[in-house]
Write an enzyme that holds these catalytic residues in place. Structure first.
Site, mmCIF file in Angstrom:
data_model
loop_
_atom_site.group_PDB
_atom_site.id
_atom_site.type_symbol
_atom_site.label_atom_id
_atom_site.label_comp_id
_atom_site.label_asym_id
_atom_site.label_seq_id
_atom_site.Cartn_x
_atom_site.Cartn_y
_atom_site.Cartn_z
ATOM 1 N N GLU A 84 -2.647 -5.735 -2.735
ATOM 2 C CA GLU A 84 -1.854 -4.729 -2.043
ATOM 3 C C GLU A 84 -2.586 -3.378 -2.128
ATOM 4 O OE1 GLU A 84 1.807 -3.837 -3.992
ATOM 5 O OE2 GLU A 84 2.648 -2.768 -2.268
ATOM 6 N N HIS A 85 -2.971 -3.000 -3.360
ATOM 7 C CA HIS A 85 -3.740 -1.771 -3.573
ATOM 8 C C HIS A 85 -5.094 -2.144 -4.153
ATOM 9 C CE1 HIS A 85 0.578 -0.799 -4.344
ATOM 10 N NE2 HIS A 85 0.327 0.229 -3.582
#
Lengths: 426, 426
Positions: A320-321
């Site tokens: 996601e990050h």
């Protein structure tokens, strides 16, 4: 925090489809809202939130009063964040187009905003004003004329909504707010009740009941992706600052006991430094009870042979990050194939993106960056194709169209062409 | 075909979630493919398609041999259609961007194609070469490097695939094809087996088992919208040709007994002419058994007060296909808010779009044009946000970010900023 090699590392991921009991509960709630409308919303709010709702809709007066309960520093920071988010999403806007063909035909694509979008905002401790901005602003930039927010009361047994949430909504430009949450709020947005008109799309995070309800109404309305636990991967080389890395991993780990926070590095020295630093910082963290579990059970430090192997690990995780704390992050950037958001360099810790920089913090979790994207303006538009064929074009190509239709056994399709050719004496 | 007023008209729509038995069957099939892999595919192909599969993958030789079983006229028309579809979808391509901020930061959005897309193609009578082009070409234009097709054998008990499907696949550029269908093929694309590697997204139409399987694996992989029955609305004024309209309505009605084919017109004379003409043409149609049911049960002629009311009816239906057979279709076009594809004027019957013009024929059905779009290149890309903050920017805005994080009770987020400010002596 365990230190492993790339071969030893394995991240188990499962989509949470809920238990049979949870699914049954959600089906029952949706059916009740469909058949009883507002009555079901009141009954279920009493049952789950312990509150006898008077007015479902939050009044303008309550929204205005919320400003008295938040401090000026918060409002100022929120306004700057909103301006940044607006500016970034403005760049995602697209235009309709028409293309004139040589044969006098026109083909095109019309872009329109959705008419009405429902925004779910969790109550209680997971009430995040930043999420209100991140979900509402792309819709507003897309031109959506009606945005309706649903959120449960902040405290069990009371009607009031968290004032920070109300201020964030007002600053974003959302004024239609209902004090209802859970699967019943999702059902209301999908099917409508006396008080809450149905929306075309439902976005925003929620607990497992909210997620299951969104999955159940998908098709009746559109939904955003169903979020899994948030995650981060930091790809770092020996020059990176272990203190920074540990802080960034813990910023993720404090969210949720299931949140993977992972360091990938070719430097065994850095791996050991970060492990010590995580332990030190963890002991000082208010949410250390949560972060300790996620670090121990979901976290990992993956020591790789070199940066190439590190990049392969990142792409396999599809984080996601992704933070690139390497000497030359822009050299690595083109090789990151799967990632929701990519943070480059020592001064771009992930909270910069969570709150402030402008890109959306609603990102694909659970490895879904392989096929999905940050929430963006495209999520709030619809396209229509336009076909205007000239007589010349139909006469020139009609026979080919009939050939293709007849091959599929669809004579009626061929005749819709033929009746026109015949009228032109062809 | 019934003639009704706008007030009398009602189109009932329900999403088909399958029976409990169908859902249970799909769950069992998915579990079997996940645990047994190819073995389950062979066993289920034996059970459902009556065939003992030798090689799951269709050989290059079989694809080449397919060209001997289709005629030259078909290939020529297919190639022109493919070229048109490619040209239209090329216009949908987008580029990554980076935006330099005044404070030395960079923000951006990277666009990448999905890595691997699975294309489901039904077998038997609903095997449509045009659908192969319409699903595969946008993915190829997006730059997807791997497109894998699954399709059941054409005839029960035999291994062979419909040669028109194979030719369409080869012309589109798809060479990885497996002779397996049903929910088991969807499960293979979602989870992978020894022979079929998992994909990132599954597109393409199928029966209720295929639709339920796609719904079940949504989240593990991405899916396109789940299709309902195809529909058309013709908005026509008194100058329109009733023969054309009847032919166009029947081209839709012949698809499926559940397919709504609807005329909306302010002209009662036209309404009556079209009703007669539908009866006449219906009696001559090979698929009249199907079309007669859909015309009688789902079809309608809605007589409206004027064009304004007609436009409101169209927008409320949110048709998959909308034909504007009115004097000035371009004056009406801006007012059509919900529609998958819009066909303007007398020479743009819907089969032009089904087969040939270039825009996609995979369109939002069942009223979902309110919130979804024709299949397009965007469906085969993913975006990543890029955040590269400068030291100057973090020093300038760090305090605001910490304010927002602390307001949400996420001290770890604030500390990821603070550790950097402290290192700079701030």
């Amino acid at each position: 925090m365990k230190i492993v090699t790339a071969n030893e590392f394995k991240l188990d991921r499962e989509v949470d489809y809920g238990t049979p009991e949870q699914n049954e509960a959600v089906r029952t709630i949706i059916a009740a809202v469909r058949s009883e409308g507002d009555g079901a919303l009141r009954r279920l709010s009493k049952e789950f939130d312990g509150v006898d709702l008077q007015e479902l809709r939050v009044s303008e007066a309550e929204i205005e009063a919320a400003y008295d309960h938040v401090d000026a520093e918060f409002i100022e920071a929120l306004r700057q964040a909103a301006a940044n988010i607006r500016a970034f999403h403005e760049k995602q806007k697209r235009v309709s187009w028409m293309d004139l063909q040589d044969n006098g035909s026109l083909l095109g694509q019309i872009i329109r905003p959705l008419q009405r979008v429902g925004l779910y905002v969790p109550g209680g401790k997971a009430a995040y004003p930043s999420s209100v901005l991140m979900n509402a602003i792309p819709a507003l930039v897309a031109g959506v004329p009606e945005i309706v927010m649903v959120t449960p009361p902040a405290t069990a047994g009371e009607e009031g909504i968290n004032p920070h949430i109300l201020v964030a909504a007002a600053e974003a430009g959302v004024r239609e707010i209902y004090r209802v949450g859970g699967a019943q709020a999702v059902a209301a947005l999908a099917y409508g009740t006396e008080s809450i008109r149905a929306a075309d799309k439902i976005v925003g995070p929620g607990n497992i009941y909210v997620a299951l309800a969104k999955r159940a109404v998908f098709g009746v309305v559109d939904i955003d992706m169903i979020a899994g636990p948030t995650d981060i991967v930091v790809l770092a080389d020996e020059a990176a600052d272990p203190e920074f890395i540990a802080a960034d991993l813990l910023a993720q780990a404090e969210h949720d006991e299931l949140s993977p926070a992972i360091l990938v590095t070719p430097s065994r020295t850095l791996a050991q430094q970060v492990r010590s630093e995580v332990e030190r910082q963890l002991s000082l963290l208010p949410r250390k009870a949560i972060a300790a579990v996620s670090v121990a059970e979901k976290g990992a430090i993956v020591v790789v042979a070199d940066l190439d192997e590190g990049i392969r690990v990142v792409n396999a995780i599809a984080p996601e990050h992704t933070e690139l704390l390497v000497a030359d992050p822009f050299a690595v950037l083109p090789r990151i194939e799967n990632a929701g958001a990519i943070f480059l360099g020592a001064y771009s810790p992930e909270p910069v993106g969570d709150y402030f920089a402008g890109p959306n913090h609603v990102l694909p979790t659970n490895g879904t960056a392989r096929f999905s994207s940050p929430l963006n303006v495209d999520d709030f538009i619809k396209k229509s194709s336009v076909i205007s064929y000239s007589k010349e074009a139909l006469l020139a190509n009609g026979r080919q169209i009939m050939t293709l239709a007849r091959n599929e056994g669809l004579e009626g399709h061929a005749r819709a062409i033929e009746v026109r050719l015949q009228k032109e004496g062809k």
